[in-house]
Design a protein around this motif. Structure first.
Motif, PDB file in Angstrom:
ATOM      1  N   PRO A 117     -38.349 111.123 -80.069  1.00 35.32           N
ATOM      2  CA  PRO A 117     -38.027 109.759 -79.640  1.00 35.32           C
ATOM      3  C   PRO A 117     -36.874 109.757 -78.638  1.00 35.32           C
ATOM      4  N   LYS A 118     -37.035 108.959 -77.583  1.00 31.92           N
ATOM      5  CA  LYS A 118     -36.031 108.923 -76.522  1.00 31.92           C
ATOM      6  C   LYS A 118     -35.021 107.811 -76.786  1.00 31.92           C
ATOM      7  N   PRO A 119     -33.786 108.000 -76.346  1.00 27.65           N
ATOM      8  CA  PRO A 119     -32.855 106.876 -76.425  1.00 27.65           C
ATOM      9  C   PRO A 119     -33.351 105.761 -75.490  1.00 27.65           C
ATOM     10  N   PRO A 120     -32.979 104.512 -75.766  1.00 24.17           N
ATOM     11  CA  PRO A 120     -33.389 103.430 -74.860  1.00 24.17           C
ATOM     12  C   PRO A 120     -32.579 103.512 -73.563  1.00 24.17           C
ATOM     13  N   TYR A 121     -33.076 104.344 -72.635  1.00 23.59           N
ATOM     14  CA  TYR A 121     -32.305 104.659 -71.424  1.00 23.59           C
ATOM     15  C   TYR A 121     -31.827 103.427 -70.667  1.00 23.59           C
ATOM     16  N   ASN A 131     -29.329 101.273 -72.591  1.00 17.85           N
ATOM     17  CA  ASN A 131     -28.037 101.956 -72.627  1.00 17.85           C
ATOM     18  C   ASN A 131     -27.292 101.805 -71.300  1.00 17.85           C
ATOM     19  N   GLN A 151     -22.014 107.016 -79.136  1.00 18.74           N
ATOM     20  CA  GLN A 151     -23.354 106.543 -79.432  1.00 18.74           C
ATOM     21  C   GLN A 151     -24.139 107.649 -80.114  1.00 18.74           C
ATOM     22  N   PRO A 163     -27.959 109.230 -80.852  1.00 17.71           N
ATOM     23  CA  PRO A 163     -29.345 109.144 -80.388  1.00 17.71           C
ATOM     24  C   PRO A 163     -30.265 108.770 -81.550  1.00 17.71           C
ATOM     25  N   PRO A 164     -31.490 108.321 -81.239  1.00 17.23           N
ATOM     26  CA  PRO A 164     -32.411 107.910 -82.303  1.00 17.23           C
ATOM     27  C   PRO A 164     -32.805 109.048 -83.239  1.00 17.23           C
ATOM     28  N   THR A 165     -32.559 110.306 -82.830  1.00 16.66           N
ATOM     29  CA  THR A 165     -32.907 111.437 -83.692  1.00 16.66           C
ATOM     30  C   THR A 165     -31.801 111.751 -84.702  1.00 16.66           C
ATOM     31  N   VAL A 191     -38.274 111.941 -87.657  1.00 14.65           N
ATOM     32  CA  VAL A 191     -38.627 112.853 -86.568  1.00 14.65           C
ATOM     33  C   VAL A 191     -39.228 114.149 -87.120  1.00 14.65           C
ATOM     34  N   GLN A 228     -23.053 106.994 -68.453  1.00 11.29           N
ATOM     35  CA  GLN A 228     -24.114 106.846 -69.453  1.00 11.29           C
ATOM     36  C   GLN A 228     -25.325 107.699 -69.090  1.00 11.29           C
ATOM     37  N   ASP A 284     -27.009 110.552 -71.379  1.00 10.36           N
ATOM     38  CA  ASP A 284     -28.377 110.411 -71.896  1.00 10.36           C
ATOM     39  C   ASP A 284     -29.324 111.490 -71.364  1.00 10.36           C
ATOM     40  N   PHE A 285     -29.093 111.957 -70.132  1.00  8.65           N
ATOM     41  CA  PHE A 285     -30.077 112.852 -69.515  1.00  8.65           C
ATOM     42  C   PHE A 285     -29.637 114.315 -69.458  1.00  8.65           C
TER      43      PHE A 285
END
Lengths: 150, 336, 118
Positions: free
Chosen positions: A20-24, A27, B158, B160-162, B240, C19, C23-24
């Motif tokens: 599952p990806k973070p809500p890019y 965010n 923050q 992550p969803p995992t 997951v 951010q 995230d990436f």
């Protein structure tokens, strides 16, 4: 040569597809909004100090930093800053208030290990590297500037 | 020749030892979850009247052990071993609890798989004739685990969803040679499996292959199929990792999806802000010893395979860029 | 009013870039902070950060690259005034208010408050 075996590589490819990806986008928007808001508040504080008669670039700027640091530290103490951070991410990490948060959070938590090796030493877990790299790079840049000026 | 051994990794107990009593203690967040009525004690705060979270964790484990012994009706001086471990460096919760319990202590470490490791080793001691009564236990605490493995609580990061939430709680069980249900019938000891995962915020993905390996070995060694179990439950893979286990097993032609769940999914409700679900030693412990044990006594389940998973990383190994070695131990609990 | 809008937009963009990095890429928040402060220092040395400060005001000074900029600006000012010694004295002198406030307020808050687990 990769350090991973074929089996490991296949697994990593497989999980990359389904993880599952973070809500890019959310965010990024939240970071923009909250980060922007903190900077706008900073601008208000800066303008206020200028209005009081402080010189803009040095005195008022320093006073603004100190005020924001106080606010970041205080909100961390109240237990509010991590709630903002959960939603805002970099929006509340990157401004100087986040720097204050990174000092107070570990300092408070490691009080149980005493005031020297707990509070005082752990204060700099995140802030220390920032100071080390900030100060060192400014000295290198200043030295190059000095050489170029000769 | 090892008489009680099946295949390479599985032990079949000759006189399956019984779990005669259990106790579970959980923190306030778990106490709002769907399993709240199964726990013996729900703490109103994270401190349990202690000064530090580490002391609170130790107290949970100690009181869970005492509670289980009391419920079993066995006089304290007849308990021969305290087999326990936890997540903190040098397993201080377990050894400091043992300091107060005054029971001969065997410290074990299997990260979040510690509960299954303890039940299996405890059953071996009893079935081997080395003890008639012993207590096994484990604990974890959200705050003490966060500060050891991750960040200070008030840091504005923050997740992550995992990410998963470490369960605050402790579970203990008294294992005995008494002729009583439910019993521990098999134990499959896991191998350390490392698929090269490095993200400490995604333990489910790292640990899932270890669970798959152990489940496959268990079914092979015991010559059983998933249909022989009413329930197969992993320890703390959360949403997951559970998804990955189902997919990987399907690839191997084993479908467990109609009887499979994960402790990390059961302990919290989806409305709680816990990302992928629960983790920690206490996750498998309180779900198995609180919820599953009581449902087995009622007869709702008669055969359960508990596969507790553990990530054997340390903060040092993560900072040095090491991948995450993982393990899973399976124990079969049955009403005979 | 314009200065608030510019502070909001530029400050917001700097944070949004942070951010995206978090995230990436595998960078942690601490890595991003270190990267940003160094980046601010380098941009400032190249003379690129001051124009941003002129446009955005607090939008460029409040985010961490602004801290790197403050350090470098102080170093360069003092090199101009005192020569080589300025390399060592300028940075901390210009960032003194922020750093001292962080240490002292940080310490005081840690004494007064306790973490609140949720």
């Amino acid at each position: 040569m990769s350090k991973f075996s074929q089996e490991q590589k296949e697994y990593q490819e497989f999980v990359k597809r389904i993880r599952p990806k973070p809500p890019y986008l959310q965010n990024m928007v939240m970071a923009f909004l909250v980060g922007g808001l903190i900077c706008a508040i900073g601008q208000g504080i800066l303008n206020f100090y200028v209005f009081l008669g402080l010189e803009r670039t040095k005195e008022a700027a320093g006073a603004t930093s100190a005020t924001l640091v106080f606010l970041g530290a205080f909100l961390t103490g109240l237990g509010v800053y991590d709630e903002i951070g959960k939603r805002a991410g970099a929006g509340s990490i990157v401004p100087i208030t986040g720097f204050a948060n990174s000092i107070v959070a570990p300092a408070m938590e490691f009080k149980s290990e005493g005031y020297v090796f707990g509070v005082a030493a752990k204060m700099f877990v995140v802030a220390g590297p920032v100071l080390v790299y900030g100060i060192t790079s400014s000295v290198i840049i200043g030295f190059i500037y000095y050489l170029l000026k000769l | 020749m090892a008489l009680k051994k099946l295949g390479n990794q599985t032990v079949k107990f000759q006189n399956p030892p019984s779990i005669i009593a259990t106790a579970s203690i959980v923190g306030p967040v778990e106490g709002q979850g769907p399993l709240k009525d199964y726990f013996d004690l729900i703490l109103s705060d994270f401190n349990f009247q202690e000064k530090t979270w580490e002391k609170a964790e130790k107290r949970m484990l100690k009181e869970a052990a005492e509670m289980a012994i009391k419920k079993s009706g066995v006089p304290g001086n007849q308990i021969e071993y305290f087999v326990a471990g936890d997540l903190l460096n040098q397993i201080i919760s377990a050894s400091f609890a043992a300091r107060e319990l005054g029971i001969p202590f065997l410290g074990i470490y299997g990260a979040c798989s510690t509960m299954a490791e303890g039940l299996g080793l405890g059953a071996m001691l009893v079935d081997g004739g080395y003890a008639d009564y012993l207590v096994v236990g484990t604990s974890s605490h959200f705050c003490s685990a966060e500060r050891q493995y991750r960040f200070p609580l008030e840091l504005g990061n923050q997740r992550p969803p995992t990410a998963q939430r470490t369960v605050t709680g402790a579970g203990a069980a008294v294992i005995s040679s008494k002729n009583q249900n439910p019993r521990i019938t098999y134990m499959t000891t896991g191998k350390v499996i490392d698929m090269g995962e490095v993200n400490p915020n995604d333990m489910g993905t790292a640990m899932a292959p270890a669970a798959v390996d152990t489940i496959v070995k268990h079914l092979e060694d015991s010559n059983r199929s998933p249909e022989d179990y009413d329930l197969i439950i992993t320890g703390d893979l959360a949403s997951v990792g559970k998804d990955i286990v189902e997919r990987l097993l399907k690839e191997k032609g084993i479908d467990i999806s109609d009887r499979y769940t994960d402790c990390g999914l059961l302990i919290y409700s989806p409305q709680q802000d816990v990302h992928a679900g629960g983790s920690g030693c206490a996750c498998a412990a309180v779900v198995t010893l609180g919820y599953l044990f009581k449902e087995m006594q009622k007869g709702r389940y008669n055969r359960i395979l508990v596969v507790a998973t553990g990530a054997l990383l340390s903060t040092t190994s993560v900072q040095q860029g090491e991948t995450i070695p993982c393990i899973a131990h399976a124990v079969a609990l049955e009403n005979l | 009013m314009m200065d608030y809008i510019m502070a909001f937009i530029i400050g917001g963009i700097i944070c949004a870039v942070g951010q995206i990095l978090m995230d990436f890429t595998p960078l942690t928040p601490a890595h991003v902070l270190v990267l940003f402060v160094t980046l601010g220092a380098v941009l400032s040395g190249l003379g690129l950060y001051q124009p941003l400060v002129d446009i955005a005001g607090a939008g460029a000074t409040v985010p961490l690259p602004g801290f790197g900029h403050t350090l470098v600006k102080g170093v360069i000012d003092e090199v101009n005034k005192y020569g080589l010694l300025g390399v060592l004295t300028g940075g901390l002198r210009s960032a003194a208010a922020g750093i001292t406030a962080a240490v002292v307020f940080g310490y005081l808050m840690a004494l007064i408050f306790n973490p609140k687990p949720k």
